[in-house]
Enzyme design. Structure first.
Site, short mmCIF file in Angstrom:
data_model
loop_
_atom_site.label_atom_id
_atom_site.label_comp_id
_atom_site.label_asym_id
_atom_site.label_seq_id
_atom_site.Cartn_x
_atom_site.Cartn_y
_atom_site.Cartn_z
N HIS A 1 27.28 36.00 54.10
CA HIS A 1 27.67 37.18 54.88
C HIS A 1 28.93 36.84 55.68
O HIS A 1 29.11 35.70 56.12
CB HIS A 1 26.56 37.58 55.86
CG HIS A 1 26.69 38.97 56.36
ND1 HIS A 1 27.52 39.29 57.41
CD2 HIS A 1 26.16 40.13 55.92
CE1 HIS A 1 27.47 40.60 57.62
NE2 HIS A 1 26.65 41.13 56.74
N ASP B 1 20.68 42.54 51.39
CA ASP B 1 20.51 43.00 50.00
C ASP B 1 19.56 42.14 49.18
O ASP B 1 19.24 42.49 48.05
CB ASP B 1 21.89 43.03 49.32
CG ASP B 1 22.77 44.11 49.93
OD1 ASP B 1 23.93 43.83 50.25
OD2 ASP B 1 22.27 45.23 50.10
C1 SDX Z 1 26.67 43.60 52.75
O1 SDX Z 1 29.98 43.14 56.36
C2 SDX Z 1 28.77 43.66 56.45
O2 SDX Z 1 28.24 43.85 57.50
C3 SDX Z 1 28.15 44.03 55.09
C4 SDX Z 1 26.68 44.43 55.14
C5 SDX Z 1 26.46 45.77 55.86
O3 SDX Z 1 25.36 45.98 56.33
O4 SDX Z 1 27.41 46.63 55.82
O5 SDX Z 1 25.93 43.41 55.78
C6 SDX Z 1 26.14 44.63 53.71
O6 SDX Z 1 27.68 43.85 52.12
C7 SDX Z 1 25.96 42.28 52.65
C8 SDX Z 1 26.69 41.29 51.67
C9 SDX Z 1 26.28 41.66 50.25
N1 SDX Z 1 27.09 40.88 49.28
C10 SDX Z 1 26.54 39.87 48.57
O7 SDX Z 1 25.38 39.48 48.68
C11 SDX Z 1 27.48 39.27 47.53
C12 SDX Z 1 27.38 37.74 47.57
N2 SDX Z 1 27.96 37.27 48.83
C13 SDX Z 1 29.34 36.96 48.84
O8 SDX Z 1 30.17 37.40 47.88
C14 SDX Z 1 29.92 36.63 50.21
O9 SDX Z 1 29.01 35.87 50.87
C15 SDX Z 1 30.34 37.80 51.06
C16 SDX Z 1 31.28 38.70 50.34
C17 SDX Z 1 29.16 38.58 51.52
C18 SDX Z 1 31.06 37.22 52.29
O10 SDX Z 1 32.20 36.59 51.82
P1 SDX Z 1 33.26 35.93 52.84
O11 SDX Z 1 32.85 36.11 54.25
O12 SDX Z 1 34.61 36.42 52.44
O13 SDX Z 1 33.06 34.42 52.56
P2 SDX Z 1 33.87 33.60 51.48
O14 SDX Z 1 33.93 34.38 50.21
O15 SDX Z 1 35.13 33.14 52.12
O16 SDX Z 1 32.87 32.36 51.24
C19 SDX Z 1 32.95 31.18 52.04
C20 SDX Z 1 32.46 30.07 51.11
C21 SDX Z 1 33.24 30.00 49.79
O17 SDX Z 1 33.14 28.67 49.31
P3 SDX Z 1 34.39 27.64 49.63
O18 SDX Z 1 35.64 28.32 49.13
O19 SDX Z 1 34.37 27.45 51.14
O20 SDX Z 1 34.02 26.38 48.85
O21 SDX Z 1 31.10 30.33 50.71
C22 SDX Z 1 31.02 30.53 49.31
C23 SDX Z 1 32.43 30.86 48.86
O22 SDX Z 1 32.62 30.50 47.49
N3 SDX Z 1 30.10 31.64 49.08
C24 SDX Z 1 29.20 31.71 48.10
C25 SDX Z 1 28.50 32.91 48.31
N4 SDX Z 1 28.99 33.54 49.38
C26 SDX Z 1 29.98 32.76 49.87
N5 SDX Z 1 28.94 30.88 47.07
C27 SDX Z 1 27.93 31.24 46.24
N6 SDX Z 1 27.19 32.37 46.37
C28 SDX Z 1 27.47 33.24 47.40
N7 SDX Z 1 26.77 34.35 47.52
#
Ligand code: SDX
Length: 427
Positions: free
Chosen positions: A306, A363
């Site tokens: 998140h 989710d």
């Molecule tokens: C919602 O914003 C809100 O409030 C949204 C929400 C709402 O109520 O409106 O809460 C609803 O959208 C919840 C999120 C649902 N999405 C997912 O579940 C999709 C999977 N999650 C990700 O794609 C990710 O965690 C996000 C998009 C939710 C957040 O991404 P960020 O904050 O941009 O973080 P990032 O992509 O910069 O990740 C940081 C690190 C990275 O690794 P490094 O580059 O540091 O090595 O964490 C890793 C990412 O690769 N990472 C994950 C991951 N989420 C982050 N790796 C594997 N699986 C994941 N799910």
């Protein structure tokens, strides 16, 4: 804490006010940055940038806390119903009995959707994703409610808000019934708001509607948990579209489109598809964990991580408990729930996830309850939009009543500098 921040650059100092929120959050107000220094900031994804001051929702990502208008999400999920929470988010206070009755009666009076809208719905193939259909129908509502477009006064806004709260559940139900080949019904004013939504979604043409309190309570709780979440992607979309003084309905239509993305609300559908793939793969969670950690693999563990929560998403905790209760109450044994719990356990013990503070988000478990309630996977994000509707409305209303300026970010240009035109025969 000082109420000023100083930026020093190229031998010059620039001072900016520091503002403090009601929960002791501090922000540097850089509204004078460009006029005083000629510079701007850049922050892709707005990870460090606030777009507004808001009094609607507070969340603390480090502590895993979420409050709507000062009330904890735990209290609201346990003690309130969705219509009360909608009133609270939009108008700032929990309604008393008389206010709630008036609110609900005003909504019932507007719950008709023009029959012509069915022609638009039927213009879509059955295979159309319901999020695209819902976004289109929400926008199309304008044509049938022209007085809800250029709303300026609070009174005009109230009528637009009542209309969309009344008609949106009908559109949600129609999206599902179209996919199932069921007749497009209207609701029943004798029922509660969520019960009426459930009846419109599930009533069979040849059978009396049977109310199931467990199902209605579970749906009501899920909608409350999704109702608002400060400046997330779709809410920011609603605000920026609304900031041009485009009407409420088109601002919501844009928000629905933003929510559809698998990184945002679309994740609830992606989670179920991922869990089903893992189950079909013999429950091999290790393979999917490896894929999620492989930088060369675009696969992410859907429902994990998140932007703000670097601790448990409090909604995920509530939904996980509710999933156990609802499935037990309904006598449903869903192997997917066990796969989800196994995956969660593994991820929470995995260094990659621990280092990045990746926890289950809203989710991760919600789809398991939707599935138990008989809602098709493709409708999961539509249910998220139904829950988020009052939050989007509240944020749009706050933005308009605060007379926020039109949203228009700056950029840093990194393209070609000036160059002479090159005639076709010399390219
Ligand atoms: C919602 O914003 C809100 O409030 C949204 C929400 C709402 O109520 O409106 O809460 C609803 O959208 C919840 C999120 C649902 N999405 C997912 O579940 C999709 C999977 N999650 C990700 O794609 C990710 O965690 C996000 C998009 C939710 C957040 O991404 P960020 O904050 O941009 O973080 P990032 O992509 O910069 O990740 C940081 C690190 C990275 O690794 P490094 O580059 O540091 O090595 O964490 C890793 C990412 O690769 N990472 C994950 C991951 N989420 C982050 N790796 C594997 N699986 C994941 N799910």
């Amino acid at each position: 804490m000082s109420d000023k921040a100083t930026l020093e650059y190229n031998g010059r100092k620039y001072e900016f006010p520091v503002i403090k929120g009601s929960e002791d959050e501090f922000a540097i107000d850089i509204r004078s940055l460009r006029s005083s220094s000629g510079m701007i900031t850049i922050d892709s994804g707005y990870k460090n940038t606030g777009s507004c001051e808001s009094a609607i929702t507070f969340l603390d990502g480090e502590k895993g806390m979420l409050r709507y208008r000062g009330y904890s999400i735990e209290d609201l999920a346990e003690k309130a119903d969705f219509l009360e929470v909608a009133f609270l988010l939009i108008f700032g206070e929990l309604p008393n009995e008389e206010q709630l009755d008036t609110f609900h009666n005003d909504i019932k009076a507007e719950s008709h959707v023009d029959e012509e809208m069915k022609k638009i719905l039927h213009g879509f193939p059955k295979s159309a994703h319901p999020m695209g259909v819902l976004s289109s129908l929400t926008s199309a509502l304008i044509a049938f409610n022209p007085t809800s477009v250029n709303v300026k006064s609070e009174k005009e806004m109230y009528h637009a808000i009542i209309r969309i709260l009344a008609k949106f559940p009908v559109l949600v139900a129609w999206c599902m019934r179209k996919k199932k080949g069921l007749p497009l019904d209207y609701g029943d004013d004798a029922l509660g708001y969520v019960e009426n939504l459930h009846k419109m979604m599930f009533k069979k043409p040849n059978k009396e509607y049977e109310k199931n309190k467990i199902v209605i309570d579970a749906l009501d709780k899920l909608l409350i948990l999704h109702a608002d979440h400060e400046q997330n992607c779709s809410t920011s979309t609603v605000r920026i579209v609304g900031s041009s003084h485009a009407g409420l309905f088109v601002s919501l239509s844009a928000g629905i489109s933003a929510l559809w993305g698998p990184l945002h609300g679309g994740a609830n559908q992606a989670v179920l598809e991922m869990l089903e793939a893992i189950a079909a793969d013999g429950g091999d969670t290790k393979k999917y964990m490896a894929k999620a950690k492989d930088k060369n693999d675009p696969f992410r563990l859907m429902g994990f991580g998140h932007r703000v929560y670097k601790n448990f998403d409090p909604r995920a905790k509530i939904i996980k408990n509710a999933a156990d209760e609802v499935l037990a109450d309904l006598g449903i044994e869903d192997p997917i729930l066990e796969v989800a719990k196994g995956l969660e356990k593994e991820a929470l013990e995995d260094q990659y996830f621990v280092d990045r503070k990746l926890y289950p988000n809203v989710d991760f478990y919600s789809g398991i309850i939707y599935r138990a309630l008989g809602i098709p996977t493709e409708m999961f994000t539509v249910m998220f939009a139904m829950g988020r509707l009052p939050g989007w409305i509240a944020q749009w209303r706050e933005m308009r009543l605060n007379n926020e300026p039109i949203g228009r970010p700056r950029q840093v240009y990194v393209g070609e500098t000036i160059r002479p035109f090159m005639p076709l025969d010399r390219r």
